[in-house]
Enzyme design. Structure first.
Site: not given
Ligand code: GTP
Ligand code: SPV
Ligand code: MN
Length: 600
Positions: A71, A213-214, A222, A242, A264-266, A268, A270, A289, A381
């Site tokens: 994004r 992209y995305g 989003k 979100h 994002s990337a925190c 969700k 997982n 998400d 992705r």
């Molecule tokens: P978006 O799809 O971008 O919104 O991200 P998301 O919030 O869905 O995050 P996702 O579950 O893809 O995890 C992002 C990163 O965080 C990955 O590298 C995971 O390995 C890491 N991660 C997820 N859960 C945990 C956790 O409980 N502990 C730690 N240390 N890392 C985690």
């Molecule tokens: C994010 O960046 O929070 C995503 C990927 O989930 S995207 O759909 O590209 O926004």
């Molecule tokens: Mn995600």
């Protein structure tokens, strides 16, 4: 082709066609055959690779242009009529001025291409919580990804009828083709300054140009389900957030539904499909998400997942971290920007699979483990149907949604913020949501402790209107509800680190221990101590059975350090200044009350 009785929609499609001048127009019917044909168009042109059908049946790999991998927040605009109604002045452009600029880009932008008309529903078709959109795009990649991520096609046109409401979503990759010109591997606008991800909230309209992209291009996600829907939600008294949604079944068979807002990337995706390590507990997935929440007749908040697929981060996904996702992406999945192995499978960093001695990396170049480059882009992705998730809850498409008992909020904090903190009441919970954030981490600076980017409810990049008004809307939701029926808000942090810069909490499946405590709290048995920042579990309250975590580590995870909180309060005050006069008074009061309780 189906019959379209919606005159206004037909007129809009004609208008776009006249402006963008595609070679042809294709109305998507949403069938499986059409999905296959759209994939085949790209495969035949050499723009996509079917994967080894023995290893990954129905899976394909695509590689984006190296400049078009995520994004683009600094090219995302909210064009409300008044500047003060935009989330912040730097994302605002006067709507007519923005349209005039973008019309110039759109003029003839689809030459040499097919214009896909993609009617889609966010949420189960016909649910009272669902909403309809129509995306027009010149990218087949967008069309087949939308088929996975949303419900598209003829059934949506039926639901729309002759005068139904829909969000107009216009998208072009911004790369017209001259007569006979061969297409680029991943067409997009050449320069970042040519890209626009624009929202016109008052008109419920999205105009995206220049990226394929995305979230820039799959406009249901989003752009619609968060930025535009947030405005609809404010006007109509509900919440567009979100958040992941999970279903938790306790050892007595009692079911609880929990949402979680993480940036994002925190974590969700997982958390949404975690494998609990505490015996007797079960987790199933509703969404990974986005959550749309409305009050039911019984006064509780009900959530639906408006999406139909998961667009998840690939790197780091392994049988250890997320076995359910690994199983889910074995079939019928689109991979973007991962490595292609010599036997036609995919590989990525953190997959837990040994690195092959050779592959083609996400840029299309030869790669070996010694190349010193990533085989997969960090934001590579997967796009995969939700129904393929091995732990998808049977009720994930229930049009009524699921009743939410708890809402988690939290970012990545290596210090200060404890593992879990229960809000005192709704307003305090909204306050906790407003102060969440993550340490800024860049490739260059990895340990700039203290530099926190506040990301209220993980919505900073996704606000569709003024951020102070957004928080006021959360407060109003609480004010107008029966407090006993509202979900309880919990502030969590899986990412606290020790002096050696290692995560103290093991995370992933072990997060079920925190979920267990939360459910115990809701049912009145969980132990907690009132602290100045909220209710924290007592030292022995979280079930650590079978986990190798010392009492000292647990103490560290639940520590409230006065100096850290002193700095935290100063930093929150700085952030609150950015709200100007739109900062809700109740939140300023919560901050004062917390400071007083801390007695610094
Ligand atoms: P978006 O799809 O971008 O919104 O991200 P998301 O919030 O869905 O995050 P996702 O579950 O893809 O995890 C992002 C990163 O965080 C990955 O590298 C995971 O390995 C890491 N991660 C997820 N859960 C945990 C956790 O409980 N502990 C730690 N240390 N890392 C985690
Ligand atoms: C994010 O960046 O929070 C995503 C990927 O989930 S995207 O759909 O590209 O926004
Ligand atoms: Mn995600």
């Amino acid at each position: 082709m189906y019959k379209v009785s919606h005159k206004e929609l037909k007129a809009w499609v004609e208008e776009v066609k006249a402006m963008c001048k595609p070679d042809s127009v294709h109305w998507c019917d949403g069938s499986q055959e059409e999905y296959q044909q759209m994939l085949q168009v790209m495969v035949d042109a050499g723009l996509g690779t079917p994967l080894n059908s023995k290893k990954r049946p129905g899976c394909y790999l695509f590689r984006s242009h190296p400049s078009d991998v995520a994004r683009v927040e600094n090219r995302t605009f909210i064009a409300s009529k008044k500047m003060e109604d935009a989330p912040s002045p730097d994302v605002w452009v006067e709507p007519e001025e923005l349209k005039a600029t973008m019309r110039k880009s759109y003029d003839g932008c689809m030459k040499g291409r097919t214009m896909y008309v993609i009617p889609f529903s966010m949420g189960p078709i016909g649910s009272p919580i669902s909403k309809i959109g129509v995306e027009i795009s010149d990218s087949p990649y967008v069309a087949f990804n939308m088929k996975i991520m949303t419900r598209i096609g003829a059934a949506v046109i039926d639901a729309l009828g002759s005068d139904g409401e829909y969000v107009r979503c216009l998208h072009s990759v911004g790369s017209p083709l001259a007569e006979g010109e061969k297409d680029k591997a991943w067409p997009c606008a050449p320069s970042i300054d040519d890209k626009y991800i624009s929202h016109f909230p008052e008109e419920r309209m999205i105009w995206s140009y220049g990226s394929g992209y995305g979230g820039n291009a799959l406009l249901g996600k989003k752009c619609f389900a968060l930025r535009i829907a947030a405005v609809q939600a404010r006007d109509e008294g509900w919440l567009a957030e979100h958040m992941l949604i999970l279903k938790l079944t306790d050892p007595n068979g009692k079911v609880h539904y929990v949402c979680g807002a993480f940036p994002s990337a925190c974590g969700k995706t997982n958390l949404a499909m975690l494998e609990p390590t505490v015996p007797g507990w079960k987790v199933e997935t509703i969404g990974d998400d986005i959550a749309w929440m409305k009050f039911g007749k019984d006064g509780r908040l009900y959530a639906i997942n408006p999406e139909a697929g998961f667009f998840g981060v690939v790197p780091g996904t392994s049988m250890k971290s997320n076995p359910n996702a690994m199983k889910q992406i074995q079939t019928n999945t689109i991979f973007t920007n991962v490595g292609l192995t010599d036997d036609g499978d995919v590989w990525w960093e953190g997959s837990g699979m040994p690195a092959p001695s050779h592959l083609i990396d996400w840029k299309g170049k030869d790669w070996t483990p010694d190349s010193g480059e990533l085989a997969a882009h960090a934001n590579a992705r997967f796009t995969t149907p939700a129904e393929q998730c091995p732990v998808i809850a049977p009720e994930w498409e229930d049009p009524a949604g699921v009743p939410i008992s708890a809402i988690l909020v939290g970012g990545r904090r290596k210090t200060t913020v404890p593992l879990v903190n229960e809000s005192r009441d709704w307003n305090h919970g909204v306050f906790l949501g407003s102060i969440m954030g993550s340490e800024i981490t860049t490739a260059a600076i990895t340990d700039n402790v203290g530099q926190v980017r506040r990301d209220p409810f993980a919505m900073l990049p996704f606000f569709g209107y003024n951020k102070g008004d957004y928080l006021q809307h959360w407060l109003d939701i609480g004010k107008n509800a029966d407090a006993s029926k509202l979900p309880k808000i919990y502030f969590v942090n899986w990412f606290r680190k020790n002096a050696d810069d290692k995560f103290i909490w093991p995370g992933f499946g072990e997060n079920s221990r925190v979920l267990k405590w939360i459910i115990e709290r809701l049912s009145g048995t969980g132990k907690a101590a009132e602290t100045p920042i909220g209710n924290l579990p007592t030292a022995d309250a979280i079930d650590l059975n079978g986990l190798n975590l010392s009492a000292k580590d647990m103490e560290e995870l639940l520590k409230i350090d006065k100096d850290e909180w002193k700095a935290e309060i100063e930093s929150i005050r700085e952030d609150y200044k950015t709200y100007g006069t739109r900062l809700p008074k109740a939140l300023a009061d919560e901050l004062d009350k917390m400071e007083k309780r801390l007695n610094l």
